[in-house]
Design a protein around this motif. Structure first.
Motif, PDB file in Angstrom:
ATOM      1  N   GLY A 134      -0.242   4.971   2.389  1.00 20.49           N
ATOM      2  CA  GLY A 134      -0.200   4.197   3.622  1.00 20.49           C
ATOM      3  C   GLY A 134      -0.933   2.873   3.571  1.00 20.49           C
ATOM      4  O   GLY A 134      -1.232   2.294   4.610  1.00 20.49           O
ATOM      5  N   THR A 135      -1.191   2.348   2.370  1.00 20.27           N
ATOM      6  CA  THR A 135      -2.076   1.188   2.227  1.00 20.27           C
ATOM      7  C   THR A 135      -1.363   0.023   1.558  1.00 20.27           C
ATOM      8  O   THR A 135      -0.765   0.179   0.484  1.00 20.27           O
ATOM      9  N   GLY A 136      -1.441  -1.139   2.185  1.00 16.75           N
ATOM     10  CA  GLY A 136      -0.959  -2.381   1.617  1.00 16.75           C
ATOM     11  C   GLY A 136      -2.125  -3.271   1.238  1.00 16.75           C
ATOM     12  O   GLY A 136      -3.255  -2.800   1.053  1.00 16.75           O
ATOM     13  N   PHE A 137      -1.871  -4.570   1.146  1.00 10.46           N
ATOM     14  CA  PHE A 137      -2.933  -5.492   0.751  1.00 10.46           C
ATOM     15  C   PHE A 137      -2.744  -6.825   1.449  1.00 10.46           C
ATOM     16  O   PHE A 137      -1.620  -7.326   1.606  1.00 10.46           O
ATOM     17  N   GLY A 138      -3.878  -7.381   1.904  1.00 14.94           N
ATOM     18  CA  GLY A 138      -3.880  -8.694   2.521  1.00 14.94           C
ATOM     19  C   GLY A 138      -4.256  -9.748   1.501  1.00 14.94           C
ATOM     20  O   GLY A 138      -3.779  -9.751   0.379  1.00 14.94           O
TER      21      GLY A 138
ATOM     22  N   ARG B  39      -1.409 -17.400  -3.767  1.00 22.08           N
ATOM     23  CA  ARG B  39      -1.188 -16.218  -2.927  1.00 22.08           C
ATOM     24  C   ARG B  39      -1.067 -14.962  -3.790  1.00 22.08           C
ATOM     25  O   ARG B  39      -1.629 -13.910  -3.461  1.00 22.08           O
ATOM     26  N   ASP B  40      -0.336 -15.057  -4.906  1.00 22.54           N
ATOM     27  CA  ASP B  40      -0.206 -13.913  -5.810  1.00 22.54           C
ATOM     28  C   ASP B  40      -1.564 -13.438  -6.302  1.00 22.54           C
ATOM     29  O   ASP B  40      -1.815 -12.234  -6.407  1.00 22.54           O
ATOM     30  N   LEU B  41      -2.443 -14.377  -6.628  1.00 25.48           N
ATOM     31  CA  LEU B  41      -3.774 -14.002  -7.107  1.00 25.48           C
ATOM     32  C   LEU B  41      -4.543 -13.250  -6.032  1.00 25.48           C
ATOM     33  O   LEU B  41      -5.175 -12.222  -6.305  1.00 25.48           O
ATOM     34  N   LEU B  42      -4.491 -13.749  -4.807  1.00 26.24           N
ATOM     35  CA  LEU B  42      -5.275 -13.158  -3.722  1.00 26.24           C
ATOM     36  C   LEU B  42      -4.755 -11.784  -3.315  1.00 26.24           C
ATOM     37  O   LEU B  42      -5.518 -10.938  -2.858  1.00 26.24           O
ATOM     38  N   GLN B  43      -3.452 -11.542  -3.477  1.00 22.07           N
ATOM     39  CA  GLN B  43      -2.895 -10.252  -3.063  1.00 22.07           C
ATOM     40  C   GLN B  43      -2.518  -9.371  -4.255  1.00 22.07           C
ATOM     41  O   GLN B  43      -1.906  -8.323  -4.096  1.00 22.07           O
TER      42      GLN B  43
ATOM     43  N   LEU C 180     -14.919 -19.402   8.504  1.00 23.81           N
ATOM     44  CA  LEU C 180     -13.466 -19.478   8.402  1.00 23.81           C
ATOM     45  C   LEU C 180     -12.855 -19.492   9.800  1.00 23.81           C
ATOM     46  O   LEU C 180     -13.456 -18.994  10.763  1.00 23.81           O
ATOM     47  N   ARG C 181     -11.653 -20.031   9.903  1.00 23.40           N
ATOM     48  CA  ARG C 181     -10.950 -20.010  11.180  1.00 23.40           C
ATOM     49  C   ARG C 181     -10.459 -18.594  11.496  1.00 23.40           C
ATOM     50  O   ARG C 181     -10.190 -17.802  10.602  1.00 23.40           O
ATOM     51  N   ARG C 182     -10.320 -18.332  12.776  1.00 23.93           N
ATOM     52  CA  ARG C 182      -9.878 -17.010  13.214  1.00 23.93           C
ATOM     53  C   ARG C 182      -8.504 -16.667  12.639  1.00 23.93           C
ATOM     54  O   ARG C 182      -8.250 -15.546  12.193  1.00 23.93           O
ATOM     55  N   GLU C 183      -7.587 -17.639  12.635  1.00 21.14           N
ATOM     56  CA  GLU C 183      -6.245 -17.369  12.131  1.00 21.14           C
ATOM     57  C   GLU C 183      -6.236 -17.124  10.628  1.00 21.14           C
ATOM     58  O   GLU C 183      -5.401 -16.370  10.111  1.00 21.14           O
ATOM     59  N   THR C 184      -7.182 -17.734   9.919  1.00 21.71           N
ATOM     60  CA  THR C 184      -7.304 -17.493   8.482  1.00 21.71           C
ATOM     61  C   THR C 184      -7.715 -16.048   8.219  1.00 21.71           C
ATOM     62  O   THR C 184      -7.137 -15.363   7.370  1.00 21.71           O
ATOM     63  N   VAL C 185      -8.711 -15.582   8.959  1.00 23.66           N
ATOM     64  CA  VAL C 185      -9.179 -14.210   8.779  1.00 23.66           C
ATOM     65  C   VAL C 185      -8.088 -13.214   9.170  1.00 23.66           C
ATOM     66  O   VAL C 185      -7.895 -12.188   8.504  1.00 23.66           O
ATOM     67  N   ALA C 186      -7.358 -13.508  10.228  1.00 24.18           N
ATOM     68  CA  ALA C 186      -6.262 -12.622  10.631  1.00 24.18           C
ATOM     69  C   ALA C 186      -5.247 -12.480   9.504  1.00 24.18           C
ATOM     70  O   ALA C 186      -4.727 -11.383   9.250  1.00 24.18           O
ATOM     71  N   GLN C 187      -4.976 -13.552   8.804  1.00 22.66           N
ATOM     72  CA  GLN C 187      -4.057 -13.504   7.674  1.00 22.66           C
ATOM     73  C   GLN C 187      -4.627 -12.677   6.530  1.00 22.66           C
ATOM     74  O   GLN C 187      -3.924 -11.878   5.908  1.00 22.66           O
ATOM     75  N   MET C 188      -5.918 -12.837   6.272  1.00 21.38           N
ATOM     76  CA  MET C 188      -6.560 -12.082   5.197  1.00 21.38           C
ATOM     77  C   MET C 188      -6.519 -10.581   5.454  1.00 21.38           C
ATOM     78  O   MET C 188      -6.397  -9.782   4.516  1.00 21.38           O
TER      79      MET C 188
ATOM     80  N   PRO D  94       7.715  -4.190   1.841  1.00 26.19           N
ATOM     81  CA  PRO D  94       7.717  -2.718   1.879  1.00 26.19           C
ATOM     82  C   PRO D  94       7.849  -2.070   0.505  1.00 26.19           C
ATOM     83  O   PRO D  94       7.262  -1.001   0.278  1.00 26.19           O
ATOM     84  N   ALA D  95       8.563  -2.702  -0.412  1.00 25.96           N
ATOM     85  CA  ALA D  95       8.774  -2.110  -1.732  1.00 25.96           C
ATOM     86  C   ALA D  95       7.478  -1.982  -2.529  1.00 25.96           C
ATOM     87  O   ALA D  95       7.414  -1.179  -3.467  1.00 25.96           O
ATOM     88  N   LEU D  96       6.446  -2.753  -2.191  1.00 26.24           N
ATOM     89  CA  LEU D  96       5.185  -2.717  -2.936  1.00 26.24           C
ATOM     90  C   LEU D  96       4.107  -1.900  -2.231  1.00 26.24           C
ATOM     91  O   LEU D  96       2.953  -1.877  -2.683  1.00 26.24           O
ATOM     92  N   VAL D  97       4.467  -1.244  -1.141  1.00 30.70           N
ATOM     93  CA  VAL D  97       3.536  -0.387  -0.397  1.00 30.70           C
ATOM     94  C   VAL D  97       3.955   1.068  -0.617  1.00 30.70           C
ATOM     95  O   VAL D  97       5.136   1.393  -0.479  1.00 30.70           O
ATOM     96  N   PRO D  98       3.041   1.968  -0.970  1.00 32.01           N
ATOM     97  CA  PRO D  98       1.592   1.772  -1.052  1.00 32.01           C
ATOM     98  C   PRO D  98       1.157   1.178  -2.381  1.00 32.01           C
ATOM     99  O   PRO D  98       1.862   1.299  -3.388  1.00 32.01           O
ATOM    100  N   ILE D  99       0.000   0.529  -2.360  1.00 33.27           N
ATOM    101  CA  ILE D  99      -0.589   0.035  -3.592  1.00 33.27           C
ATOM    102  C   ILE D  99      -1.111   1.210  -4.417  1.00 33.27           C
ATOM    103  O   ILE D  99      -1.335   2.298  -3.895  1.00 33.27           O
ATOM    104  N   ALA D 100      -1.297   0.976  -5.707  1.00 37.74           N
ATOM    105  CA  ALA D 100      -1.830   2.021  -6.583  1.00 37.74           C
ATOM    106  C   ALA D 100      -2.699   1.384  -7.644  1.00 37.74           C
ATOM    107  O   ALA D 100      -2.294   0.400  -8.273  1.00 37.74           O
ATOM    108  N   VAL D 101      -3.912   1.906  -7.823  1.00 35.30           N
ATOM    109  CA  VAL D 101      -4.761   1.497  -8.946  1.00 35.30           C
ATOM    110  C   VAL D 101      -4.562   2.514 -10.065  1.00 35.30           C
ATOM    111  O   VAL D 101      -3.912   2.230 -11.065  1.00 35.30           O
ATOM    112  N   VAL D 102      -5.089   3.704  -9.895  1.00 34.27           N
ATOM    113  CA  VAL D 102      -4.777   4.802 -10.812  1.00 34.27           C
ATOM    114  C   VAL D 102      -3.660   5.652 -10.213  1.00 34.27           C
ATOM    115  O   VAL D 102      -2.688   5.992 -10.882  1.00 34.27           O
ATOM    116  N   ALA D 103      -3.794   5.971  -8.917  1.00 38.45           N
ATOM    117  CA  ALA D 103      -2.790   6.727  -8.181  1.00 38.45           C
ATOM    118  C   ALA D 103      -2.474   5.969  -6.894  1.00 38.45           C
ATOM    119  O   ALA D 103      -3.267   5.131  -6.449  1.00 38.45           O
TER     120      ALA D 103
END
Length: 414
Positions: free
Chosen positions: A343-347, A149-153, A315-323, A330-339
């Motif tokens: 308002g953006t998180g990650f699935g 999960r850590d790798l995917l998100q 893929l199953r519908r519930e799998t895609v919904a999770q993705m 909340p502490a890790l939102v928003p994500i940042a690459v350079v900046a």
């Protein structure tokens, strides 16, 4: 006589409904898709303006809604040197837009019960059992193991060494991991010897996580990553123009990759003899694919449909919904690459807009990602919308391409 006429009419209607070569999805008139034609014309003018003013060599863009292609245009040149016009089915280095495809491939294994999202990475790559985290007091054991999960998100603690200035980023740069001189196994062995930028699950950091996903796919499936992705994602979706190496018969459609040298567009990677015209040493799940806008439309539509396209379920519908749902606290939102990306998180493989953003279109729920050569896509499930724009230009984020494209697309949505 009547039956013959009806037969011809049925065939004609079937041809109208079928996607034309290079379109990827069946066509629809913009008005029938709830898109404003005058705004789309402004979109054309804005995108073509970036080409005509010499800012970009060329681009292809597409907007699809309700499962149909409503708008597609190509502007500029595939090859500036040869004055070769860009076509809608030309091939682009999509770099990090490989990540959603590789993530979907991993979820195929998760659905089959062969991998668990909360399995430790060290179950498949034992070298990661001894990985350390960099702290102000030096390397220390992680508070918990790194998981699939850590790798995917992207909460693994892995990095690229290209965007940060931490001691770990410096170590990555010294190891020269971004140079194409490793196999996938060699890369993951190298990564396991280097410290993490933070404890797994406690930091969002953009890095080699999806390449480690690719290596685990190889170990679990017993197949090279290119074969597994082809068999489980590309072939079922009819994505005939997506691969890690461009076949000789299709190299006439590979675009040049450019940067400005003064006022001149200079070639960074050649379509005739560049890095995608020979077998890769490593199948990079994080950035190794070449694709077309029509092909990627089919992948995106499968995701928007909840894992199915043209009667084929990937893929199953519930799998895609999770993705497509934010997986970050909340502490890790928003994500940042350079900046920070407001308002953006990650699935699981996709960024996800989780909050309204002043000055931006109303796009909560929109999911997508981009590639280093300035290829961008998004999926907007609430509005049944897909949009993408591909060019081949360095540096990433130049000329506000994605922001301007997104602004005008949303203005066209009724």
């Amino acid at each position: 006589m009547l039956s013959s006429y009806c037969g011809r009419l049925w065939l004609f209607s079937l041809l109208l409904a079928a996607p034309a070569a290079g379109q990827g999805l069946p066509p629809i008139q913009p008005d029938s898709a709830g898109l404003d034609q005058p705004v789309l014309e402004r979109l054309d003018s804005a995108m073509n303006g970036l080409v005509q003013t010499g800012k970009l060599p060329g681009l292809v863009m597409a907007v699809a809604r309700h499962g149909r292609l409503a708008h597609m245009k190509a502007f500029g040149m595939r090859s500036v040197e040869q004055r070769d016009r860009m076509e809608p089915d030309d091939l682009f280095r999509i770099y990090s837009m490989t990540k959603p495809i590789a993530s979907a491939a991993m979820m195929v294994l998760v659905e089959a019960g062969r991998v668990g999202l909360d399995d430790p990475v060290s179950r498949y790559l034992p070298a990661f059992a001894d990985v350390k985290v960099w702290t102000s007091d030096g390397p220390a054991p992680p508070r918990r193991p790194m998981t699939i999960r850590d790798l995917l998100q992207h909460t693994s603690g892995l990095t690229y060494g290209a965007f940060g200035e931490t001691p770990v980023d410096s170590a990555y740069r010294k190891a020269d991991l971004l140079q194409p001189r490793f196999t996938l196994q060699q890369l993951t062995d190298q990564l396991a010897r280097l410290p993490l930028v933070g404890h797994p699950g406690e930091v969002w950091n953009y890095g080699f996580s999806t390449d480690v996903v690719g290596r685990i796919i190889e170990i679990v499936s017993g197949q090279p990553l290119d074969q597994f992705i082809a068999q489980r994602i590309l072939q079922p979706l009819g994505m005939k123009d997506t691969f890690f190496e461009v076949p000789p018969a299709k190299r006439n459609r590979l675009t040049g990759y450019y940067a400005h040298n003064g006022a001149t567009l200079a070639l960074v990677d050649s379509p005739d003899s560049g890095s995608y015209t020979r077998p890769p040493l490593m199948f990079s799940g994080g950035g190794g694919l070449v694709s077309t806008v029509p092909d990627y439309l089919r992948f995106a539509q499968m995701i928007l449909n909840g894992g199915e396209l043209d009667g084929v379920r990937v893929l199953r519908r519930e799998t895609v919904a999770q993705m497509l749902s934010n997986q970050l606290p909340p502490a890790l939102v928003p994500i940042a690459v350079v900046a920070p990306i407001e308002g953006t998180g990650f699935g699981l493989g996709f960024s996800v807009v989780v909050a309204p953003r002043p000055g931006h279109p109303p796009d909560v729920g929109r999911a997508g990602w981009g590639g280093y050569a300035n290829t961008f896509f998004w999926i907007d499930p609430p509005r049944r919308l897909i949009a993408m724009v591909f060019t081949q230009y360095f540096p990433f984020g130049a000329h506000n391409l994605e922001e301007e494209f997104r602004r005008l697309v949303y203005q066209a949505v009724r």
